[in-house]
Design an enzyme around this catalytic site. Structure first.
Site, PDB file in Angstrom:
ATOM      1  N   HIS A   1       5.465 -38.051  -5.782  1.00  0.00           N
ATOM      2  CA  HIS A   1       5.353 -39.505  -5.593  1.00  0.00           C
ATOM      3  C   HIS A   1       4.138 -39.874  -4.761  1.00  0.00           C
ATOM      4  O   HIS A   1       3.966 -41.034  -4.415  1.00  0.00           O
ATOM      5  CB  HIS A   1       6.602 -40.073  -4.904  1.00  0.00           C
ATOM      6  CG  HIS A   1       7.893 -39.608  -5.510  1.00  0.00           C
ATOM      7  ND1 HIS A   1       8.580 -38.499  -5.070  1.00  0.00           N
ATOM      8  CD2 HIS A   1       8.616 -40.109  -6.551  1.00  0.00           C
ATOM      9  CE1 HIS A   1       9.682 -38.325  -5.793  1.00  0.00           C
ATOM     10  NE2 HIS A   1       9.726 -39.284  -6.706  1.00  0.00           N
TER      11      HIS A   1
ATOM     12  N   HIS B   1       5.672  12.304   2.808  1.00  0.00           N
ATOM     13  CA  HIS B   1       5.518  12.177   1.354  1.00  0.00           C
ATOM     14  C   HIS B   1       4.083  12.388   0.883  1.00  0.00           C
ATOM     15  O   HIS B   1       3.843  12.582  -0.295  1.00  0.00           O
ATOM     16  CB  HIS B   1       6.003  10.796   0.882  1.00  0.00           C
ATOM     17  CG  HIS B   1       4.960   9.717   1.000  1.00  0.00           C
ATOM     18  ND1 HIS B   1       4.493   9.254   2.206  1.00  0.00           N
ATOM     19  CD2 HIS B   1       4.264   9.023   0.055  1.00  0.00           C
ATOM     20  CE1 HIS B   1       3.581   8.322   1.990  1.00  0.00           C
ATOM     21  NE2 HIS B   1       3.428   8.155   0.705  1.00  0.00           N
TER      22      HIS B   1
ATOM     23  N   ASP C   1       3.287   5.597  -5.236  1.00  0.00           N
ATOM     24  CA  ASP C   1       4.304   5.092  -4.300  1.00  0.00           C
ATOM     25  C   ASP C   1       5.257   4.121  -4.978  1.00  0.00           C
ATOM     26  O   ASP C   1       6.462   4.131  -4.708  1.00  0.00           O
ATOM     27  CB  ASP C   1       3.637   4.366  -3.131  1.00  0.00           C
ATOM     28  CG  ASP C   1       2.990   5.328  -2.159  1.00  0.00           C
ATOM     29  OD1 ASP C   1       3.544   6.417  -1.951  1.00  0.00           O
ATOM     30  OD2 ASP C   1       1.939   4.984  -1.593  1.00  0.00           O
TER      31      ASP C   1
ATOM     32  N   ASP D   1       5.851   7.571   7.106  1.00  0.00           N
ATOM     33  CA  ASP D   1       6.224   8.618   6.164  1.00  0.00           C
ATOM     34  C   ASP D   1       5.021   9.502   5.848  1.00  0.00           C
ATOM     35  O   ASP D   1       4.457   9.437   4.760  1.00  0.00           O
ATOM     36  CB  ASP D   1       6.825   8.003   4.889  1.00  0.00           C
ATOM     37  CG  ASP D   1       7.571   9.050   4.072  1.00  0.00           C
ATOM     38  OD1 ASP D   1       7.173  10.233   4.133  1.00  0.00           O
ATOM     39  OD2 ASP D   1       8.540   8.704   3.386  1.00  0.00           O
TER      40      ASP D   1
ATOM     41  N   HIS E   1       1.733  12.321  -3.443  1.00  0.00           N
ATOM     42  CA  HIS E   1       0.324  12.091  -3.779  1.00  0.00           C
ATOM     43  C   HIS E   1      -0.445  13.386  -4.073  1.00  0.00           C
ATOM     44  O   HIS E   1      -1.680  13.380  -4.063  1.00  0.00           O
ATOM     45  CB  HIS E   1      -0.367  11.347  -2.629  1.00  0.00           C
ATOM     46  CG  HIS E   1       0.226  10.005  -2.322  1.00  0.00           C
ATOM     47  ND1 HIS E   1       0.316   8.992  -3.250  1.00  0.00           N
ATOM     48  CD2 HIS E   1       0.764   9.499  -1.176  1.00  0.00           C
ATOM     49  CE1 HIS E   1       0.896   7.921  -2.694  1.00  0.00           C
ATOM     50  NE2 HIS E   1       1.183   8.208  -1.448  1.00  0.00           N
TER      51      HIS E   1
HETATM   52  S1  FES Z   1       6.251 -37.529  -2.567  1.00  0.00           S
HETATM   53 FE1  FES Z   1       8.262 -37.465  -3.341  1.00  0.00          FE
HETATM   54  S2  FES Z   1       8.758 -35.341  -3.259  1.00  0.00           S
HETATM   55 FE2  FES Z   1       6.817 -35.473  -2.401  1.00  0.00          FE
HETATM   56 FE   LIG Z   2       2.103   6.846  -0.232  1.00  0.00          FE
END
Ligand code: FES
Ligand SMILES: [Fe+2]
Length: 454
Positions: free
Chosen positions: A103, A207, A360, A204, A212
């Protein structure tokens, strides 16, 4: 549900599998962990001029982070106070004001409601715009890194980072130039609970040589030696793990900051040129940290790899999914070619399609979704590696684990996670400040080790 040792058992070093799956746990996390912690919002380098903004998240809350005319930063919830529509749909930009699509309500750079269409004729002078600004969150900055917090009673960002700043200063300030982040971030969806990557990055080291193994062999450099976890590796000399009061922590691999950079110019040269200054400012221990490779998490959901220089935020999307945002972290005063080289290597390894990221991701998704099964979910997970081989250290703040392959910072992360879930407010957390590390029971580990070495 959380007041006993069910979700996290600090004595047995185990966790319920529900922590990765349960919707009630997740809702409590949104309120007590994400709602009360300082969460990474951005870095000054991503919005350098007044009017610059980025949109991001604090957990599931959409947030606008906006650079004010006076140079400060403000953050407010990205939702219109009229009928709730999202105010800004852009990822980033420079704006004099934010106009709602629905709005047309207009919010200033500071989030105040400044204009309302047909205000005089249709609201008949009854609308109090001063009360209808966008909802603000606290914003504080440390060395260029901007964080937001939704809890008025939380400590300052500096207190929240606490003794972890001793470590962070080494790289976030470094030789003096500090760091910046290169954006916009790469974004991807990963089907995992947000704590799986956080615990992976916080500590970790285990791992790395297994998950890897293939990628490390391909990339080459010093880290290739970790591939396959050979028994002859000098595990206790490779580095350490650290955990601190508020669950922040990391593991460091000594002398590996430039390891994935096969070319020895650029980043490696920058480190070689600046390390002596870091040593002068911060002392020899932090000079060593400066040239080490860090896997690090800042509680709860922000992680980075220093050396590989990827910087991640794990935005939760329910208990079983996250949105991963990936930036590259570079020294602010490096030349353009060096920054570009660092970004290329970070993307190649930990970008959305990076070699190590792909390794990962599969595990993180699997470790979450396997808990779909009721019998499976009834079980527990173990994180006891290195219990007793850790403790207070005469130099390093927090609790220090004996090797970067261990679960000290893992345990520290879950210790604090449980503390936050259990605590009714920050006052209760602060009341535990002098006693927080009592779950790490070997108080003499480092004193004995240092004495034995002398
Ligand atoms: S102006 Fe109405 S929801 Fe933002
Ligand atoms: Fe990793």
């Amino acid at each position: 549900m959380t007041e006993d040792a069910h979700l996290v058992d600090n004595v047995e070093s185990s966790q319920s599998r529900e922590i990765f799956w349960d919707k009630d746990v997740y809702n409590l996390e949104l309120e007590r962990v994400f709602g009360r912690s300082w969460l990474f919002l951005g870095h000054e380098s991503l919005l350098p001029k007044p009017g610059d903004f980025i949109t991001t998240y604090m957990a599931e809350d959409k947030v606008i982070l906006s650079h004010q005319q006076d140079g400060s930063f403000r953050a407010f919830i990205n939702s219109c106070t009229h009928r709730g529509n999202q105010i800004c749909h852009a990822d980033s930009g420079n704006a004099k004001a934010f106009v709602c699509n629905y709005h047309g309500w207009v919010y200033g750079q500071d989030g105040r409601l400044v204009d309302v269409p047909l205000e005089t004729r249709c609201y008949h002078g009854q609308l109090d715009k001063a009360k209808l600004g966008a909802k603000h969150v606290r914003v504080e900055t440390y060395k260029g890194f901007i964080f937001g917090c939704g809890d008025a009673d939380a400590p300052s960002l500096e207190e929240y980072l606490g003794e972890f700043r001793w470590y962070l200063d080494t790289i976030w300030e470094g030789a003096g130039g500090g760091l910046e982040l290169l954006g916009p971030p790469m974004k991807s969806i990963l089907a995992c609970n947000w704590k799986v990557p956080t615990e992976n990055f916080v500590g970790d080291g285990y791992h790395v040589g297994w998950t890897h193994a293939g990628a490390l062999g391909q990339i080459g450099g010093e880290l290739a030696g970790l591939a396959g976890n050979r028994a002859d590796m000098p595990f206790e000399e490779l580095g350490f793990q650290f955990t601190t009061r508020h669950g922040h922590g990391f593991g460091v691999i000594n002398n590996a900051a430039a390891a994935i950079h096969v070319k020895r110019d650029g980043w490696a040269k920058y480190l070689a040129d600046t390390r002596a200054e870091v040593g002068r400012k911060f002392g020899p221990e932090r000079e060593e940290l400066y040239v080490g490779h860090w896997n690090c998490s800042i509680f709860p959901s922000c992680s980075f790899l220093y050396g590989t220089n990827t910087f991640k935020v794990w935005h939760p999307r329910g208990p079983h999914e996250i949105e991963v945002w990936t930036y590259t972290m570079v020294p602010r005063d490096a030349d353009a070619a060096t920054k570009s080289m660092i970004q290329r290597e970070a993307t190649r390894s930990f970008g959305t399609a990076g070699t190590l990221e792909s390794d990962d991701g599969e595990n993180m998704s699997s470790a979450t979704h396997v808990n779909r099964g009721n019998i499976t979910r009834d079980g527990r997970m173990d994180s006891s590696m290195g219990v007793g081989f850790e403790g207070p250290h005469p130099v390093y703040p927090g609790i220090v684990g004996s090797s970067f392959i261990g679960e000290t910072s893992h345990r520290g992360f879950y210790r604090f996670w449980k503390e936050m879930l259990d605590a009714p407010d920050w006052a209760a957390v602060k009341a535990n400040d002098d006693n927080w590390d009592s779950v790490f029971t070997n108080r003499d580990y480092w004193a004995d080790k240092i004495e034995a070495a002398e």
